[in-house]
Design a protein around this motif. Structure first.
Motif, PDB file in Angstrom:
ATOM      1  N   VAL A  61       0.831  -1.200   0.000  1.00  0.00           N
ATOM      2  CA  VAL A  61       0.000   0.000   0.000  1.00  0.00           C
ATOM      3  C   VAL A  61       0.868   1.252   0.000  1.00  0.00           C
ATOM      4  CG1 VAL A  61      -1.689   1.310   1.357  1.00  0.00           C
ATOM      5  CG2 VAL A  61      -2.006  -1.129   1.019  1.00  0.00           C
ATOM      6  N   SER A  62       1.979   1.204   0.705  1.00  0.00           N
ATOM      7  CA  SER A  62       2.878   2.362   0.757  1.00  0.00           C
ATOM      8  C   SER A  62       3.310   2.770  -0.644  1.00  0.00           C
ATOM      9  CB  SER A  62       4.121   2.056   1.584  1.00  0.00           C
ATOM     10  OG  SER A  62       3.783   1.753   2.892  1.00  0.00           O
ATOM     11  N   LYS A  63       3.589   1.787  -1.471  1.00  0.00           N
ATOM     12  CA  LYS A  63       4.002   2.076  -2.844  1.00  0.00           C
ATOM     13  C   LYS A  63       2.845   2.634  -3.671  1.00  0.00           C
ATOM     14  CE  LYS A  63       7.483  -1.561  -2.880  1.00  0.00           C
ATOM     15  NZ  LYS A  63       7.861  -2.870  -3.436  1.00  0.00           N
ATOM     16  N   GLU A  64       1.655   2.123  -3.430  1.00  0.00           N
ATOM     17  CA  GLU A  64       0.501   2.483  -4.254  1.00  0.00           C
ATOM     18  C   GLU A  64      -0.141   3.805  -3.863  1.00  0.00           C
ATOM     19  OE1 GLU A  64      -0.386   0.811  -6.970  1.00  0.00           O
ATOM     20  OE2 GLU A  64       1.255  -0.584  -6.592  1.00  0.00           O
ATOM     21  N   ILE A  65       0.101   4.281  -2.654  1.00  0.00           N
ATOM     22  CA  ILE A  65      -0.607   5.475  -2.188  1.00  0.00           C
ATOM     23  C   ILE A  65       0.248   6.736  -2.244  1.00  0.00           C
ATOM     24  CG2 ILE A  65      -2.197   4.197  -0.723  1.00  0.00           C
ATOM     25  CD1 ILE A  65      -0.508   4.951   1.682  1.00  0.00           C
ATOM     26  N   LYS A  66       1.328   6.680  -2.980  1.00  0.00           N
ATOM     27  CA  LYS A  66       2.205   7.846  -3.061  1.00  0.00           C
ATOM     28  C   LYS A  66       1.474   9.080  -3.575  1.00  0.00           C
ATOM     29  CE  LYS A  66       6.579   5.492  -3.396  1.00  0.00           C
ATOM     30  NZ  LYS A  66       7.758   5.188  -4.188  1.00  0.00           N
ATOM     31  N   GLY A  67       0.502   8.899  -4.439  1.00  0.00           N
ATOM     32  CA  GLY A  67      -0.223  10.030  -5.007  1.00  0.00           C
ATOM     33  C   GLY A  67      -1.267  10.630  -4.081  1.00  0.00           C
ATOM     34  N   LEU A  68      -1.554   9.974  -2.974  1.00  0.00           N
ATOM     35  CA  LEU A  68      -2.564  10.488  -2.048  1.00  0.00           C
ATOM     36  C   LEU A  68      -1.962  11.552  -1.141  1.00  0.00           C
ATOM     37  CD1 LEU A  68      -4.249   7.161  -0.935  1.00  0.00           C
ATOM     38  CD2 LEU A  68      -5.111   8.780  -2.616  1.00  0.00           C
ATOM     39  N   SER A  69      -2.844  12.266  -0.501  1.00  0.00           N
ATOM     40  CA  SER A  69      -2.362  13.273   0.449  1.00  0.00           C
ATOM     41  C   SER A  69      -1.682  12.585   1.622  1.00  0.00           C
ATOM     42  CB  SER A  69      -3.535  14.111   0.965  1.00  0.00           C
ATOM     43  OG  SER A  69      -4.351  13.336   1.813  1.00  0.00           O
ATOM     44  N   SER A  70      -0.822  13.319   2.309  1.00  0.00           N
ATOM     45  CA  SER A  70      -0.107  12.723   3.444  1.00  0.00           C
ATOM     46  C   SER A  70      -1.081  12.294   4.531  1.00  0.00           C
ATOM     47  CB  SER A  70       0.925  13.700   4.001  1.00  0.00           C
ATOM     48  OG  SER A  70       0.309  14.876   4.461  1.00  0.00           O
ATOM     49  N   ASP A  71      -2.185  13.014   4.698  1.00  0.00           N
ATOM     50  CA  ASP A  71      -3.184  12.653   5.704  1.00  0.00           C
ATOM     51  C   ASP A  71      -3.819  11.299   5.368  1.00  0.00           C
ATOM     52  OD1 ASP A  71      -4.790  13.182   8.032  1.00  0.00           O
ATOM     53  OD2 ASP A  71      -6.464  13.613   6.669  1.00  0.00           O
ATOM     54  N   ALA A  72      -4.162  11.106   4.109  1.00  0.00           N
ATOM     55  CA  ALA A  72      -4.771   9.839   3.689  1.00  0.00           C
ATOM     56  C   ALA A  72      -3.774   8.693   3.836  1.00  0.00           C
ATOM     57  CB  ALA A  72      -5.250   9.934   2.247  1.00  0.00           C
ATOM     58  N   ARG A  73      -2.530   8.926   3.437  1.00  0.00           N
ATOM     59  CA  ARG A  73      -1.507   7.887   3.582  1.00  0.00           C
ATOM     60  C   ARG A  73      -1.332   7.507   5.046  1.00  0.00           C
ATOM     61  NH1 ARG A  73       1.489  11.133  -0.103  1.00  0.00           N
ATOM     62  NH2 ARG A  73       2.788  11.846   1.614  1.00  0.00           N
ATOM     63  N   GLU A  74      -1.313   8.502   5.912  1.00  0.00           N
ATOM     64  CA  GLU A  74      -1.145   8.249   7.345  1.00  0.00           C
ATOM     65  C   GLU A  74      -2.310   7.448   7.906  1.00  0.00           C
ATOM     66  OE1 GLU A  74      -0.827  10.766  11.493  1.00  0.00           O
ATOM     67  OE2 GLU A  74      -0.100  11.711   9.660  1.00  0.00           O
ATOM     68  N   LYS A  75      -3.522   7.787   7.495  1.00  0.00           N
ATOM     69  CA  LYS A  75      -4.699   7.063   7.987  1.00  0.00           C
ATOM     70  C   LYS A  75      -4.662   5.602   7.539  1.00  0.00           C
ATOM     71  CE  LYS A  75      -7.819  10.950   8.499  1.00  0.00           C
ATOM     72  NZ  LYS A  75      -9.056  11.591   8.075  1.00  0.00           N
ATOM     73  N   ILE A  76      -4.306   5.364   6.292  1.00  0.00           N
ATOM     74  CA  ILE A  76      -4.251   3.998   5.783  1.00  0.00           C
ATOM     75  C   ILE A  76      -3.169   3.210   6.518  1.00  0.00           C
ATOM     76  CG2 ILE A  76      -3.669   2.589   3.767  1.00  0.00           C
ATOM     77  CD1 ILE A  76      -5.055   4.802   2.066  1.00  0.00           C
ATOM     78  N   THR A  77      -2.027   3.811   6.699  1.00  0.00           N
ATOM     79  CA  THR A  77      -0.929   3.159   7.412  1.00  0.00           C
ATOM     80  C   THR A  77      -1.330   2.847   8.855  1.00  0.00           C
ATOM     81  OG1 THR A  77       0.686   4.304   6.031  1.00  0.00           O
ATOM     82  CG2 THR A  77       1.488   3.364   8.072  1.00  0.00           C
ATOM     83  N   ASN A  78      -2.025   3.761   9.505  1.00  0.00           N
ATOM     84  CA  ASN A  78      -2.477   3.534  10.889  1.00  0.00           C
ATOM     85  C   ASN A  78      -3.459   2.374  10.972  1.00  0.00           C
ATOM     86  OD1 ASN A  78      -0.877   5.568  11.883  1.00  0.00           O
ATOM     87  ND2 ASN A  78      -2.508   7.102  11.912  1.00  0.00           N
ATOM     88  N   ILE A  79      -4.340   2.269   9.990  1.00  0.00           N
ATOM     89  CA  ILE A  79      -5.307   1.166   9.966  1.00  0.00           C
ATOM     90  C   ILE A  79      -4.581  -0.162   9.850  1.00  0.00           C
ATOM     91  CG2 ILE A  79      -7.119   0.070   8.579  1.00  0.00           C
ATOM     92  CD1 ILE A  79      -8.090   2.966   7.924  1.00  0.00           C
ATOM     93  N   ILE A  80      -3.606  -0.222   8.970  1.00  0.00           N
ATOM     94  CA  ILE A  80      -2.844  -1.462   8.791  1.00  0.00           C
ATOM     95  C   ILE A  80      -2.057  -1.794  10.058  1.00  0.00           C
ATOM     96  CG2 ILE A  80      -0.973  -2.536   7.485  1.00  0.00           C
ATOM     97  CD1 ILE A  80      -1.979  -0.867   5.060  1.00  0.00           C
TER      98      ILE A  80
END
Length: 103
Positions: A61-80
């Protein structure tokens, strides 16, 4: 106390006596302990796989979400990360529960 409760308590008492005092009861207790250990190992393996899967998912997911905002990336990472923590906690709880039952 109702007749049903008395009968149930008597049945539990008889089962306990049979399990604790007979040779067949010893064999049954041994089988229960072995089954508990097997389940503990199986659940532990599943929890380990879940933790590894969560780590792999995080990398992917880290590789795939590079285009998202940092807030969205952080939320996804926190969920995982939370999923990984829960899997570890579950593994620990299962091990403790089996240890309590067997011990």
């Amino acid at each position: 106390m109702s007749k049903g409760k008395i009968v149930a308590l008597a049945a539990i008492g008889v089962a306990a006596v049979l399990l604790l005092s007979t040779d067949k009861g010893k064999k049954i207790r041994k089988q229960i302990a072995e089954a508990s250990e097997d389940w503990s190992e199986t659940l532990g393996e599943l929890a380990d796989k879940a933790v590894c899967s969560a780590k792999d998912l995080k990398k992917l997911v880290s590789k795939e979400i590079k285009g998202l905002s940092s807030d969205a990336r952080e939320k996804i990472t926190n969920i995982i990360d939370e999923g990984s923590k829960r899997a570890k906690k579950l593994r620990k709880e299962v091990a403790e529960a089996v240890e309590t039952e067997v011990g």
